[in-house]
Design an enzyme around this catalytic site. Structure first.
Site, mmCIF file in Angstrom:
data_model
loop_
_atom_site.group_PDB
_atom_site.id
_atom_site.type_symbol
_atom_site.label_atom_id
_atom_site.label_comp_id
_atom_site.label_asym_id
_atom_site.label_seq_id
_atom_site.Cartn_x
_atom_site.Cartn_y
_atom_site.Cartn_z
ATOM 1 C CB SER A 78 -0.929 0.004 1.221
ATOM 2 O OG SER A 78 -1.845 1.081 1.151
ATOM 3 C CG ASP A 79 2.972 4.830 -1.777
ATOM 4 O OD1 ASP A 79 3.960 4.755 -1.024
ATOM 5 O OD2 ASP A 79 2.694 5.850 -2.431
ATOM 6 C CD GLN A 80 -2.643 8.348 2.931
ATOM 7 O OE1 GLN A 80 -2.049 9.026 3.761
ATOM 8 N NE2 GLN A 80 -3.758 7.690 3.208
ATOM 9 N N GLY A 115 -3.096 3.746 -2.777
ATOM 10 C CA GLY A 115 -2.987 2.606 -3.676
ATOM 11 C C GLY A 115 -2.880 1.325 -2.872
#
Length: 207
Positions: A78-80, A115
């Site tokens: 996950s990425d923000q 994401g």
């Protein structure tokens, strides 16, 4: 087990490709056993890359980066990226940068793009999703910004926002269909991807 009964299928190993304590705590809410692996991913945006594209690309890259050590696992990445009018807002790193970020964001609406990727290392397949949270900041005073930062110290959070603590007071409105996305891991969508991969958190509850 009763005679002739089929054994329940063994649960797939689950790996969280993240060093974030926030994502680890969120995934722990599902009650599934999992391990944590540190991704080896350069998080620098590509030249001209839109914030939403950065978040999706890095989520999948993080999951894939630990697959060699976990060849049979389901791996979550996950990425923000915080997005203000198409401009990425990163993690401040220190107090002074956080003050500058929140001063610039006061009264404005920011989209936090999160994401999410679920990589099936055994099958070399990857499910991806994008979850957006539209967040409108209050008009913040210098004193309010300083008090919040000294309380929460959100220097490792995109946009200087630690929404699971006092940071929630920064906003007048938050819009999302998956509220934990703002903290870093959208649990509603994570459960959906896990079910598609054959791992249902509800079916595993209590086992």
């Amino acid at each position: 087990m009763p005679a002739g009964a089929a054994a329940a299928p063994a649960a797939r190993a689950l790996v969280l490709a993240s060093t974030s304590r926030y994502r680890r705590a969120l995934l722990g809410q599902l009650g599934l056993p999992f391990t944590v692996a540190a991704p080896t991913t350069d998080e620098t945006p590509l030249p001209g890359e839109a914030p939403v594209a950065t978040a999706l690309r890095l989520a999948e890259a993080k999951a894939r980066s630990v697959a060699a050590e976990h060849p049979d696992a389901l791996i979550i990445g996950s990425d923000q990226v915080a997005d203000c009018d198409g401009r990425a807002i990163g993690k401040p790193g220190d107090h002074e940068r956080a003050v500058a970020q929140l001063t610039a964001l006061s009264g404005r609406t920011v989209v936090f793009h999160t994401g999410l990727a679920l990589y099936d290392a055994a099958r070399d397949t990857c499910q991806v999703a994008m979850i957006d949270v539209r967040s409108t900041f209050r008009e913040l005073t210098t004193a309010e910004i300083d008090a919040y930062l000294r309380r929460d110290r959100p220097y490792d959070c995109a946009g200087s926002v630690k929404s699971d603590a006092l940071g929630i007071a920064l906003f007048v409105r938050i819009d999302s269909d998956d509220p934990t996305a703002l903290v870093g891991l959208p649990l509603i969508r994570t459960c959906q991807l896990l079910r598609r991969a054959g791992l249902d958190p509800l079916a595993r509850a209590g086992t």
